[in-house]
Design an enzyme around this catalytic site. Structure first.
Site, PDB file in Angstrom:
ATOM      1  N   ASN A  40       8.544  17.646 -26.163  1.00  0.00           N
ATOM      2  CA  ASN A  40       8.146  16.446 -25.409  1.00  0.00           C
ATOM      3  C   ASN A  40       6.643  16.145 -25.440  1.00  0.00           C
ATOM      4  OD1 ASN A  40       7.738  18.580 -23.701  1.00  0.00           O
ATOM      5  ND2 ASN A  40       8.641  17.614 -21.906  1.00  0.00           N
ATOM      6  N   PRO A  69       6.957  25.942 -32.854  1.00  0.00           N
ATOM      7  CA  PRO A  69       7.150  24.642 -32.202  1.00  0.00           C
ATOM      8  C   PRO A  69       8.637  24.270 -32.190  1.00  0.00           C
ATOM      9  CG  PRO A  69       6.403  24.326 -34.456  1.00  0.00           C
ATOM     10  CD  PRO A  69       6.484  25.822 -34.239  1.00  0.00           C
ATOM     11  N   GLU A  93       6.668  28.162 -18.330  1.00  0.00           N
ATOM     12  CA  GLU A  93       6.587  26.790 -17.799  1.00  0.00           C
ATOM     13  C   GLU A  93       7.953  26.170 -18.040  1.00  0.00           C
ATOM     14  OE1 GLU A  93       4.038  25.642 -16.240  1.00  0.00           O
ATOM     15  OE2 GLU A  93       2.191  26.438 -17.074  1.00  0.00           O
ATOM     16  N   CYS A 137       8.728  17.296 -17.783  1.00  0.00           N
ATOM     17  CA  CYS A 137       9.153  18.252 -16.750  1.00  0.00           C
ATOM     18  C   CYS A 137       8.659  17.865 -15.364  1.00  0.00           C
ATOM     19  CB  CYS A 137       8.665  19.648 -17.115  1.00  0.00           C
ATOM     20  SG  CYS A 137       6.905  19.663 -17.430  1.00  0.00           S
ATOM     21  N   GLU A 169      -1.307  27.204 -16.540  1.00  0.00           N
ATOM     22  CA  GLU A 169      -2.025  26.764 -17.742  1.00  0.00           C
ATOM     23  C   GLU A 169      -3.073  25.742 -17.315  1.00  0.00           C
ATOM     24  OE1 GLU A 169       0.825  27.442 -21.484  1.00  0.00           O
ATOM     25  OE2 GLU A 169       1.313  25.627 -20.377  1.00  0.00           O
TER      26      GLU A 169
END
Ligand code: NAP
Length: 459
Positions: free
Chosen positions: A131, A155, A229, A263, A437
């Site tokens: 995303n 990725p 995350e 998210c 992060e």
């Protein structure tokens, strides 16, 4: 071979050779072999290299933005925004590399000094989602490299091209093989190689809660440190005393960003019952002004869902809600453009235990619920296993304070729909994961604390 498609048109835009497991292991070997030299560089040297990477990418921002738009489906305006956001992490950590300070502690022994130093944790493996194909990578890589760690990254298979382009620019900036590696292939197999290798000292993962739990279980055998995350189920609460213009603006931009595939996208919109009708009218008017289209244009437009799986999920959630009695006030079906486009949708009359309320929607759907008072809405907002972000709009200071304390989320955003930049600690609680992060806190995830007792002053 991994074939990459433009989700807006279905056309093929590139191919990437899948790595065999032997090739992935060789890349892990390079990541581990490069660690001693990279970690022993002066912080200023690492900082300069990161800065060169930042500048090289920035100089070609438009090429990155166009690729991002084709690969992920988000519009150019958003792609440029993601690149600025992502570059912000490289810039921030190029500076933060120089500020990984330790401590001295008042000694318990008159002949000794007590020091606390911070050391790079070791080679790190990262797995990222589709995303934010650019920012997810710069956020992890810049932090790790700044701290002195080397990194291997896998990725998402929907968006590997941006990752390899970033790698190409990293090489141009002097980030050598081993210091940063990118691999693609079978996700399960790569995950097992990363988590099973005792030389890899940390896994940083952004993605679904299900895969996060699986990786955590796999990491148990070697007790790797993790940053997770994961998914969210953000409440967005609007009280009757809120500035409604700002609340609508904040909601619509947070919800339609990346077609709702974020998210931190508002998942459950709670509106105080006295303003419900007025608020819905305003939301519909604001959404109606926004186009739905492929993104290679100058306007902000809502793009397609990223793939068939994501599209089918949105269709299922909306159809289930309709069957359970939800009222469709806008949209509610696939867009006439066809393909992976879905109409921006506004729904009410929903139950708190419906799949639309308990699952991450990941689509352009405004699911609106009403509430009576503060106590009720805080309880309902917290009724989820997730705890990433919670938004609320109110002009009452006391209430803002209570919300900041009582909402169960790693991030509480009051009177804004925007979460922030490289300078804030991004992350969740509960089953949204752990670790942060961004900001000063982000680099702490990549270092380990060493206590040193230096005795012998009497000799
Ligand atoms: P996902 O299925 O968990 O995929 C994320 C990454 O994990 C991809 O690279 C994927 O590879 C890989 N993967 C899948 N199965 C794996 C396995 N068994 N072992 C190792 N790796 C595996 O998540 P997604 O659906 O792509 O992304 C959306 C999710 O990410 C949502 O839940 C969203 O909330 C979450 N997210 C969280 C944050 C945050 O900061 N908290 C930010 C963005 C997204 P392939 O692509 O090759 O399958």
């Amino acid at each position: 071979m991994l074939i990459v498609y433009n989700p807006a048109t279905g056309e093929e835009i590139g191919r990437v050779a899948k790595y065999t497991s032997a090739e992935v292991r060789a890349a892990v070997d390079r990541t581990c072999a490069a660690f001693p030299e990279w970690s022993s560089k002066l912080a200023q040297e690492r900082s300069k290299i990161l800065r060169r990477w930042h500048d090289a990418v920035k100089a070609d921002k438009e090429a990155f933005a166009e690729l991002l738009c084709r690969e992920n489906g988000k519009c150019l305006t958003e792609a440029r925004g993601e690149i600025d956001y992502g570059l912000g992490f490289i810039e921030w950590y190029a500076e933060e590399a120089k500020r990984v300070y330790g401590d001295t502690i008042p000694t318990h022994d008159r002949n000794a000094n007590v020091l606390v130093t911070k050391e790079a944790i070791g080679p790190v493996a990262a797995i990222t989602p589709w995303n934010f194909p650019f920012m997810m990578i710069t956020r992890k890589v810049a932090t790790a490299l700044a701290a002195g760690c080397t990194m291997i990254i896998k990725p998402a298979e929907d968006t590997p091209l941006t990752a390899f382009k970033l790698l190409e620019y990293a090489r141009m900036a002097g980030i050598e093989p081993g210091v940063l590696e990118v691999v693609v292939g079978d996700p399960k197999e790569i995950g097992l190689i990363f988590t099973g290798d005792p030389r890899i000292r940390k896994i940083t993962f952004t993605g679904s809660t299900g895969v996060g739990k699986l990786l955590a279980a796999q990491c148990a055998a070697t007790l790797k440190k993790m940053t997770l995350e994961l998914g969210g189920n953000a409440p967005f609460i609007v009280f009757q005393d809120a500035n409604l213009d700002e609340a609508v603006k904040g909601l619509v931009s947070a919800k339609l960003r990346n077609c709702g595939q974020v998210c931190i996208s508002p998942n459950r919109i709670f509106v105080q019952h006295s303003i419900l009708e007025d608020f819905i009218k305003r939301v519909k008017a604001a959404v109606a002004k926004i186009g739905v289209d492929q993104g290679l244009c100058e306007d902000f437009v809502v793009g397609p869902l990223v793939n068939q799986l994501g599209f089918d999920k949105v269709v299922r959630l909306v159809e289930d809600a309709k069957a359970a009695g939800a009222k469709v006030l806008m949209g509610g079906k696939p867009h006439a453009k066809g393909g992976l486009f879905y109409e921006p949708t506004v729904l009410t009359g929903l139950q708190d235990d419906s799949p639309l309320a308990t699952e991450e929607i990941f689509g352009p759907v405004f699911a609106i619920y009403s509430f009576k008072d503060e106590e009720e809405v805080i309880t309902r907002a917290n009724q989820t296993e997730f705890g990433l972000v919670a938004y609320a709009f109110t002009s009452a200071l006391g209430r803002s304070l209570r919300l900041s304390r009582q909402l169960e989320a790693g991030m509480v955003i009051l009177n804004s729909g925007s979460v922030g930049t490289a300078s804030i600690p991004f992350g969740g609680i509960k089953q949204s994961g752990y670790g942060r992060e961004g900001s000063y806190y982000g680099i702490e995830e990549y270092v380990q604390v060493k206590y040193v007792l230096m005795a012998g002053a009497q000799f």
